[in-house]
Design a protein around this motif. Sequence first.
Motif, mmCIF file in Angstrom:
data_model
loop_
_atom_site.group_PDB
_atom_site.id
_atom_site.type_symbol
_atom_site.label_atom_id
_atom_site.label_comp_id
_atom_site.label_asym_id
_atom_site.label_seq_id
_atom_site.Cartn_x
_atom_site.Cartn_y
_atom_site.Cartn_z
ATOM 1 N N MET A 1 0.817 -1.189 0.000
ATOM 2 C CA MET A 1 0.000 0.000 0.000
ATOM 3 C C MET A 1 0.864 1.258 0.000
ATOM 4 O O MET A 1 0.499 2.245 -0.596
ATOM 5 C CB MET A 1 -0.935 -0.048 1.211
ATOM 6 N N ARG A 2 2.030 1.216 0.673
ATOM 7 C CA ARG A 2 2.913 2.381 0.689
ATOM 8 C C ARG A 2 3.320 2.771 -0.721
ATOM 9 O O ARG A 2 3.405 3.940 -1.039
ATOM 10 C CB ARG A 2 4.181 2.076 1.484
ATOM 11 N N CYS A 3 3.551 1.771 -1.551
ATOM 12 C CA CYS A 3 3.958 2.022 -2.940
ATOM 13 C C CYS A 3 2.889 2.831 -3.664
ATOM 14 O O CYS A 3 3.201 3.757 -4.394
ATOM 15 C CB CYS A 3 4.214 0.695 -3.638
ATOM 16 N N TRP A 4 1.607 2.487 -3.459
ATOM 17 C CA TRP A 4 0.522 3.193 -4.164
ATOM 18 C C TRP A 4 0.359 4.618 -3.682
ATOM 19 O O TRP A 4 0.056 5.507 -4.456
ATOM 20 C CB TRP A 4 -0.788 2.438 -4.034
ATOM 21 N N VAL A 5 0.555 4.838 -2.406
ATOM 22 C CA VAL A 5 0.449 6.204 -1.888
ATOM 23 C C VAL A 5 1.503 7.068 -2.553
ATOM 24 O O VAL A 5 1.227 8.178 -3.009
ATOM 25 C CB VAL A 5 0.602 6.213 -0.349
ATOM 26 N N GLN B 1 9.343 -0.395 -9.877
ATOM 27 C CA GLN B 1 9.480 0.722 -10.813
ATOM 28 C C GLN B 1 8.481 0.449 -11.926
ATOM 29 O O GLN B 1 8.395 -0.671 -12.424
ATOM 30 C CB GLN B 1 10.900 0.764 -11.371
ATOM 31 N N VAL B 2 7.722 1.465 -12.314
ATOM 32 C CA VAL B 2 6.698 1.254 -13.339
ATOM 33 C C VAL B 2 7.384 0.874 -14.646
ATOM 34 O O VAL B 2 8.185 1.635 -15.188
ATOM 35 C CB VAL B 2 5.826 2.515 -13.532
ATOM 36 N N ASN B 3 7.092 -0.344 -15.153
ATOM 37 C CA ASN B 3 7.662 -0.767 -16.431
ATOM 38 C C ASN B 3 6.599 -1.302 -17.385
ATOM 39 O O ASN B 3 6.906 -1.652 -18.509
ATOM 40 C CB ASN B 3 8.796 -1.784 -16.244
ATOM 41 N N LYS B 4 5.346 -1.351 -16.915
ATOM 42 C CA LYS B 4 4.265 -1.698 -17.830
ATOM 43 C C LYS B 4 2.975 -1.042 -17.374
ATOM 44 O O LYS B 4 2.735 -0.854 -16.181
ATOM 45 C CB LYS B 4 4.109 -3.193 -18.021
ATOM 46 N N ILE B 5 2.185 -0.672 -18.364
ATOM 47 C CA ILE B 5 0.889 -0.040 -18.148
ATOM 48 C C ILE B 5 -0.114 -0.804 -18.995
ATOM 49 O O ILE B 5 0.115 -1.020 -20.186
ATOM 50 C CB ILE B 5 0.921 1.447 -18.570
ATOM 51 N N ASN B 6 -1.223 -1.242 -18.386
ATOM 52 C CA ASN B 6 -2.263 -1.975 -19.117
ATOM 53 C C ASN B 6 -3.407 -1.034 -19.478
ATOM 54 O O ASN B 6 -3.827 -0.215 -18.664
ATOM 55 C CB ASN B 6 -2.795 -3.138 -18.279
ATOM 56 N N TYR B 7 -3.919 -1.198 -20.692
ATOM 57 C CA TYR B 7 -4.971 -0.355 -21.260
ATOM 58 C C TYR B 7 -6.091 -1.286 -21.707
ATOM 59 O O TYR B 7 -5.837 -2.226 -22.458
ATOM 60 C CB TYR B 7 -4.366 0.380 -22.455
ATOM 61 N N TYR B 8 -7.320 -1.053 -21.234
ATOM 62 C CA TYR B 8 -8.465 -1.900 -21.583
ATOM 63 C C TYR B 8 -9.580 -1.038 -22.166
ATOM 64 O O TYR B 8 -9.877 0.034 -21.631
ATOM 65 C CB TYR B 8 -9.046 -2.597 -20.339
ATOM 66 N N THR B 9 -10.214 -1.528 -23.221
ATOM 67 C CA THR B 9 -11.372 -0.834 -23.787
ATOM 68 C C THR B 9 -12.166 -1.794 -24.658
ATOM 69 O O THR B 9 -11.741 -2.915 -24.907
ATOM 70 C CB THR B 9 -10.949 0.412 -24.590
ATOM 71 N N ARG B 10 -13.300 -1.317 -25.106
ATOM 72 C CA ARG B 10 -14.131 -2.019 -26.091
ATOM 73 C C ARG B 10 -14.374 -1.057 -27.234
ATOM 74 O O ARG B 10 -14.636 0.116 -27.012
ATOM 75 C CB ARG B 10 -15.483 -2.409 -25.497
#
Length: 127
Positions: free
Chosen positions: A1-5, A100-109
């Motif tokens: 949770m600390r990471c998200w804050v 460390q942020v190394n991927k981002i997921n994108y979802y749509t229709r």
Amino acid sequence: MRCWVFILLFLFAENLFSQTVFNSYFTESYPSIFTSQTDNINRRITFGSNLITIATKIEGGKEIEVLTVQEVRSREGTLTFICTSSNGRKVTIDLPEQEQVNKINYYTREPGMKEEYQLTFYVKQIY
């Protein structure tokens, strides 16, 4: 949770940071549950205070998608941004818990389609 804050503060504290920018050169697409494809696509993903902008280099210029953040959720090790595109389409951006942020997921229709598709942007933070 600390990471998200820390990530929430880093991405959205307007007075501390104006924006967070990532470059992505590889995109993995999941048009269905059973297949995936990886493409070399140059993108810049910018997280602002309430906008996420995805600029994709295409032949002859850039394609720019601006997403307005409607809601941010933290659940099961994932930070989720519920967004709408400029044409009203719902888009979900997920940041899985990472050192460390190394991927981002994108979802749509796509309009009129029942099947959801996913893009995974493999990213490197530039600022």
